[in-house]
Design an enzyme around this catalytic site. Structure first.
Site, PDB file in Angstrom:
ATOM      1  N   GLY A 201     -28.984   1.220  29.120  1.00 48.11           N
ATOM      2  CA  GLY A 201     -29.597   1.849  30.301  1.00 48.11           C
ATOM      3  C   GLY A 201     -29.330   3.333  30.344  1.00 48.11           C
ATOM      4  N   ASN A 202     -29.634   3.931  31.461  1.00 48.47           N
ATOM      5  CA  ASN A 202     -29.381   5.363  31.613  1.00 48.47           C
ATOM      6  C   ASN A 202     -28.969   5.639  33.059  1.00 48.47           C
ATOM      7  OD1 ASN A 202     -31.856   6.175  33.231  1.00 48.47           O
ATOM      8  ND2 ASN A 202     -32.765   5.116  31.486  1.00 48.47           N
ATOM      9  N   ARG A 203     -28.612   6.878  33.332  1.00 47.80           N
ATOM     10  CA  ARG A 203     -28.002   7.205  34.630  1.00 47.80           C
ATOM     11  C   ARG A 203     -29.013   7.570  35.712  1.00 47.80           C
ATOM     12  NH1 ARG A 203     -24.316  11.903  33.692  1.00 47.80           N
ATOM     13  NH2 ARG A 203     -24.143  11.807  35.963  1.00 47.80           N
TER      14      ARG A 203
END
Ligand code: C5P
Length: 409
Positions: A201-203
C-alpha cells in the site's frame, strides 16, 4: 457576506466562539444572536468582542432600525449552533418570542442548524418530527454527533465540531458555478493483497480527494467519490447529499469503478495513489515463517487507469491526473517541471496537478502545495494552504475546460 450566528442555551455554546472566529477569519461579517439562556453559558461581552459587533437578545433594542426583522432580511446565511430541542421546537412552530426567533422568521437566507442536546431529547418523537419538518422546509441539519455528553452520558447529541460547522456554512455561501457538472473523483491509496492479512500500500490518506469532492459538491456539482481505503473520519468530510461514495480497494477495483463512472461523468479526477504493481499471486492462506525461507513476492504491473480513461474519453470530457514527486527524484524545480510536462504528455490528461511529497509533506498532512499544468504544458495555477483551498484552485482550473467542452458538444 453577512452571517447571523444564533446561539442557544447549551453547554456547547462555548464551542461556538471558535465557530464565530472561523467565519470572521474567512472574511465574513458576523452578528451573534444569543438567547437569554445562552448567555448563562457564554456572556455577552465575549460575543461582542469576538464578533466585533453589538450583541443583544431583545427585540426591543435598536428599535429605530427594526433590528428584529433587519437582521433576518440582511443575512446571507443563518447558523444556529448549538440548537437546543427547545429552539428547534420554536423554529418549527414559528414562535418568535426573542430576537433569534424573529430573525429566523424574517429571513429568506439559507439556515443551517447544529443540534446539541441529551440523547433522550434528540430521540424524542417530538424532536424527530420537528427535525423532519425543518428538513422539508430546506433547513440544513448538521449532526448531532455521537459521543460523550454533559453529565457523563453518551449517545447522539453532541454538537458537531465548530470546524465542520464552519465548513458547511461556507459551503452554503459558495457560488454554484459547477452546477450541472458530473464529476468522478478517485481518492485514497490502493492496497494490493499479498495474503489475507497483508498488502502492498501507500501513505495516501485520501484527504485531498475528499476535499475536492466536498468543494465540488459545495459549488453545485454531482460527485461520485471512488474511495480507496480512506479512514472513516476522513471520509466523513465527504458527507453531502450530492456526493455518492463507492469503495474500491485495489487498483483493478478502482479501474472498474472509474470506467463505470466515466460513462456519465463530464470530468474525471484521478487523485488516488494507485499502486504501480501488484503481487502476481495472492496467497490464500497467511504466509508464515514456517512456509520456509524468506518469501519472494513477484510483481506484475497494474494498468495505468488514467491512461485508459484518456483512451476511452468521450468528446468534451475533462480528465485530470495527479503527480506526486519526491524532491530527491525530481532534483530542482526545473527538473520537477520537466518531469511533470513529460508525464502530462505521456498520460494525455488535460490538467496535471503536481505536488511534492516526502516523509513530512503531502501525504497525511492537512496542507498541500501544488502546481497545475495545462494542456500547453504551462503552469496554469499554483496553490498552497489547506487541502480544501487547493481543491478550490484545481476546480477553478478545470471549470473553463468543462464549459468549453459543453459548448463544442
Ligand atoms: O505515473 P504516476 O503514478 O506518478 O501518475 C500519477 C497519476 O496517474 C495519478 O493521477 C494516479 O491516480 C494515476 N495512476 C493511474 N493508474 C496507475 C498509476 C497511477 O491512473 N496504475
Amino acid at each position: 457576506m453577512n452571517i447571523v450566528v444564533g446561539v442557544t442555551g447549551g453547554i456547547a455554546a462555548y464551542k461556538s466562539v471558535q465557530l464565530v472566529r472561523l467565519l470572521i477569519k474567512a472574511g465574513h461579517e458576523v452578528t451573534v444572536v444569543p438567547t437569554e439562556d445562552a448567555l448563562r453559558f457564554v456572556g455577552l461581552p465575549t460575543w461582542e468582542a469576538i464578533s466585533r459587533n453589538p450583541v443583544t437578545t431583545s427585540v426591543h433594542d435598536d428599535v429605530a432600525r427594526v433590528r428584529h426583522v433587519a437582521l433576518g432580511q440582511g443575512a446571507d446565511l443563518i447558523v444556529v449552533a448549538p440548537a437546543t430541542a427547545n429552539t428547534i421546537a420554536k423554529m418549527t412552530a414559528g414562535i418568535a418570542d426573542n430576537l433569534l426567533g424573529t430573525t429566523l422568521l424574517a429571513t429568506e437566507a439559507p439556515v443551517l442548524i447544529a443540534p446539541a442536546m441529551h440523547a433522550e431529547m434528540w430521540r424524542h418523537p417530538s424532536t424527530q418530527a420537528n427535525i423532519e419538518t425543518l428538513q422539508h422546509r430546506g433547513v440544513r441539519i448538521l449532526g448531532p454527533a455521537v459521543g460523550e455528553l454533559a453529565g457523563g452520558d453518551s449517545g447522539p447529541g453532541r454538537m458537531v465540531e465548530p470546524e465542520d460547522i464552519a465548513d458547511a456554512a461556507l459551503a452554503l455561501l459558495a457560488p454554484k458555478d459547477l452546477a450541472g457538472l458530473r464529476i468522478a473523483i478517485s481518492a485514497g491509496g490502493t492496497r494490493e493483497p499479498i495474503d489475507p492479512v497483508r498488502y502492498l500500500g501507500n501513505r495516501s490518506s485520501g484527504r485531498q480527494g475528499v476535499a475536492l469532492a466536498a468543494e465540488a459538491a459545495a459549488r453545485g456539482a454531482e460527485v461520485t467519490l471512488i474511495a480507496a481505503n480512506i479512514a472513516g473520519d476522513v471520509l466523513a468530510g465527504a458527507r453531502h447529499p450530492s456526493i455518492r461514495i463507492r469503495q474500491a480497494g485495489t487498483a483493478s477495483e478502482l479501474a472498474l469503478a472509474m470506467a463505470d463512472a466515466a460513462e456519465t461523468a463530464d470530468a474525471m479526477v484521478m487523485a488516488a495513489a494507485v499502486a504501480d504493481y501488484r503481487p502476481v499471486e495472492v496467497a490464500h492462506r497467511k504466509l508464515t515463517k514456517e512456509s520456509g525461507g524468506i518469501p519472494v513476492i513477484e510483481l506484475v504491473e497494474n494498468e495505468d487507469i488514467v491512461a485508459g480513461l484518456v483512451r476511452a474519453r468521450r468528446e468534451g470530457q475533462v480528465i485530470v491526473g495527479f503527480a506526486a514527486e519526491t524532491p530527491e527524484t525530481a532534483g530542482d524545480e526545473e527538473e520537477l517541471l520537466a518531469r511533470a510536462r513529460r508525464k502530462r504528455q505521456r498520460k494525455g490528461v488535460d490538467l496535471l496537478v503536481v505536488n511534492e511529497v516526502g516523509w513530512e509533506r503531502g501525504f497525511e498532512a492537512g496542507e498541500n502545495e501544488v502546481m497545475v499544468l495545462g494542456r500547453d504544458g504551462l503552469v496554469t495555477a499554483t496553490a498552497s494552504g489547506s487541502k480544501r483551498a487547493v481543491a478550490a484552485v484545481v476546480l477553478d482550473a478545470l471549470r473553463p475546460l468543462w464549459t468549453a467542452g459543453r459548448t463544442s458538444v
